[in-house]
Scaffold this active site. Structure first.
Site, mmCIF file in Angstrom:
data_model
loop_
_atom_site.group_PDB
_atom_site.id
_atom_site.type_symbol
_atom_site.label_atom_id
_atom_site.label_comp_id
_atom_site.label_asym_id
_atom_site.label_seq_id
_atom_site.Cartn_x
_atom_site.Cartn_y
_atom_site.Cartn_z
ATOM 1 N N SER A 297 0.881 -1.176 0.000
ATOM 2 C CA SER A 297 0.000 0.000 0.000
ATOM 3 C C SER A 297 0.911 1.217 0.000
ATOM 4 C CB SER A 297 -0.844 -0.024 1.277
ATOM 5 O OG SER A 297 -1.449 1.226 1.511
ATOM 6 N N TYR B 186 -1.922 -0.992 10.388
ATOM 7 C CA TYR B 186 -1.962 -1.308 8.951
ATOM 8 C C TYR B 186 -0.658 -0.896 8.275
ATOM 9 C CZ TYR B 186 -3.907 -1.223 4.147
ATOM 10 O OH TYR B 186 -4.159 -1.422 2.808
HETATM 11 N N1 NAD Z 1 -8.750 -0.439 -1.090
HETATM 12 C C1 NAD Z 1 -7.680 0.309 -0.901
HETATM 13 O O1 NAD Z 1 -7.753 1.551 -0.868
HETATM 14 C C2 NAD Z 1 -6.316 -0.318 -0.767
HETATM 15 C C3 NAD Z 1 -5.184 0.492 -0.935
HETATM 16 C C4 NAD Z 1 -3.930 -0.086 -0.828
HETATM 17 C C5 NAD Z 1 -3.818 -1.432 -0.546
HETATM 18 N N2 NAD Z 1 -4.931 -2.167 -0.368
HETATM 19 C C6 NAD Z 1 -4.767 -3.607 -0.097
HETATM 20 O O2 NAD Z 1 -5.323 -4.332 -1.178
HETATM 21 C C7 NAD Z 1 -5.690 -5.635 -0.737
HETATM 22 C C8 NAD Z 1 -7.086 -5.960 -1.231
HETATM 23 O O3 NAD Z 1 -8.030 -5.133 -0.565
HETATM 24 P P1 NAD Z 1 -9.338 -4.576 -1.285
HETATM 25 O O4 NAD Z 1 -9.101 -3.144 -1.567
HETATM 26 O O5 NAD Z 1 -9.719 -5.467 -2.411
HETATM 27 O O6 NAD Z 1 -10.400 -4.663 -0.068
HETATM 28 P P2 NAD Z 1 -11.625 -5.660 0.186
HETATM 29 O O7 NAD Z 1 -11.989 -5.462 1.618
HETATM 30 O O8 NAD Z 1 -12.656 -5.471 -0.846
HETATM 31 O O9 NAD Z 1 -10.982 -7.103 -0.034
HETATM 32 C C9 NAD Z 1 -10.221 -7.773 0.930
HETATM 33 C C10 NAD Z 1 -10.599 -9.237 0.876
HETATM 34 O O10 NAD Z 1 -9.782 -9.957 1.809
HETATM 35 C C11 NAD Z 1 -10.608 -10.844 2.539
HETATM 36 N N3 NAD Z 1 -9.955 -11.109 3.825
HETATM 37 C C12 NAD Z 1 -9.782 -10.242 4.847
HETATM 38 N N4 NAD Z 1 -9.131 -10.838 5.863
HETATM 39 C C13 NAD Z 1 -8.877 -12.110 5.458
HETATM 40 C C14 NAD Z 1 -8.237 -13.219 6.074
HETATM 41 N N5 NAD Z 1 -7.726 -13.152 7.316
HETATM 42 N N6 NAD Z 1 -8.142 -14.380 5.366
HETATM 43 C C15 NAD Z 1 -8.658 -14.477 4.111
HETATM 44 N N7 NAD Z 1 -9.295 -13.462 3.494
HETATM 45 C C16 NAD Z 1 -9.404 -12.291 4.167
HETATM 46 C C17 NAD Z 1 -11.945 -10.125 2.655
HETATM 47 O O11 NAD Z 1 -13.025 -10.993 2.944
HETATM 48 C C18 NAD Z 1 -12.061 -9.472 1.274
HETATM 49 O O12 NAD Z 1 -12.662 -10.331 0.351
HETATM 50 C C19 NAD Z 1 -5.534 -5.618 0.783
HETATM 51 O O13 NAD Z 1 -4.305 -6.216 1.127
HETATM 52 C C20 NAD Z 1 -5.501 -4.150 1.106
HETATM 53 O O14 NAD Z 1 -4.827 -3.892 2.314
HETATM 54 C C21 NAD Z 1 -6.181 -1.654 -0.467
#
Ligand code: NAD
Length: 269
Positions: free
Chosen positions: A155, A168
């Site tokens: 991130s 985080y």
């Molecule tokens: N959305 C943002 O702004 C953003 C920015 C930078 C990085 N990220 C990272 O991107 C990745 C994907 O996130 P996203 O944006 O798709 O959010 P999201 O919440 O839509 O997806 C995250 C997914 O991970 C699953 N999950 C959570 N904890 C889990 C666990 N312990 N075991 C298995 N599955 C689990 C959730 O059920 C969900 O389906 C994450 O690592 C997040 O930290 C997100």
């Protein structure tokens, strides 16, 4: 089969929705079969819902519609033994493993004095230890396949001190060290590890909570650090998937230990 990852098999964690689903779809469109895992259960610590089993089933239907195969498992990445079983089972069904997207994550926005022990622990356990569990569960299969590519989702909070994200940000910074170290250790096996580094993306992690907006209203002096140079507030999940496909494919065969920012210029601020 043609495609940039034709006839490879990709493991994606957190694949039920959001970026994980998008990565699964793009990799399938480029010719890969998919092992999709997700916890599909809410956390006590988070003020937004996690994915559901119906979401995971929808990912499966979308992948199948591309003509590729998919094996799904409802698994929490914090449980190393269950995750290993799911990976072994997926590889048993699909025959091999070449690509890993360690994408599952949880994000709880709180000022430092609101962070509970549980928030700290669940966040580190999922976003850092969960990636370690994913890597260690997958690597024996990548070695057996003669090499592979692991893409860890960090991130912009993994490279700069975004306020209200202490656990985080700590976990996402930790992924930088883990990825670079493992890139060295696994290079003799022709296994590459890289980071994809998104800024804010339009997924439920961001769109189904107002905590950041609420905190920024109280602390307007902290707004600037969240602003992207290119002006856009939220990227589309597929913007990140394009980077994942590149890092997964042989187009990046000599790229390892690197971070690929898809951050609209967040980190040049
Ligand atoms: N959305 C943002 O702004 C953003 C920015 C930078 C990085 N990220 C990272 O991107 C990745 C994907 O996130 P996203 O944006 O798709 O959010 P999201 O919440 O839509 O997806 C995250 C997914 O991970 C699953 N999950 C959570 N904890 C889990 C666990 N312990 N075991 C298995 N599955 C689990 C959730 O059920 C969900 O389906 C994450 O690592 C997040 O930290 C997100």
């Amino acid at each position: 089969m043609t495609g940039r990852v034709a006839d490879k098999v990709a493991l994606i964690t957190g694949a039920a929705r959001g970026q994980g689903r998008s990565h699964a779809l793009r990799l399938a469109e480029e010719g890969a079969d998919i092992i999709a895992v997700d916890r599909c259960r809410d956390y006590d610590i988070a003020d937004y819902p996690m994915a559901t089993e119906a979401d995971l089933a929808e990912t499966a239907a979308l992948v199948k519609a591309t003509g590729r195969r998919i094996v799904t498992a409802r698994v929490d990445v914090r449980d190393a033994a269950e995750l290993k079983t799911a990976i072994d089972n997926g590889v048993g069904q699909l025959g091999r493993l070449d690509i890993v997207s360690a994408n599952a994550g949880v994000c709880v926005i709180q000022s430092w004095d609101e962070v509970t022990t549980q928030t700290w622990q669940d966040t580190i356990d999922t976003n850092l230890t969960g990636v370690w569990n994913t890597i260690t569960g997958a690597v024996p299969h990548l070695i057996a396949a003669g090499g592979g590519s692991i893409v860890c989702t960090s991130s912009n909070a993994g490279f700069k001190g975004l306020p209200f994200l202490a656990p985080y940000s700590a976990a996402k910074h930790g992924l930088v060290g883990l990825t670079k170290t493992m890139a060295n250790e696994l290079a003799p096996h022709k296994i590459r590890l890289n980071l994809v580094v998104p800024t804010a993306v339009a997924t439920p992690m961001v769109t189904q909570t107002t905590r950041l907006a609420d905190l920024l209203e109280k602390h307007p002096d902290q707004i600037a650090v969240f602003q992207n140079a290119l002006g856009v507030e939220l990227l589309d999940p597929v913007d990140i998937s394009h980077a994942v496909v590149y890092l997964a494919s042989d187009e990046s065969r000599y790229v390892t230990g690197m971070e690929l920012t898809v951050d609209a210029g967040s980190l040049i601020r």
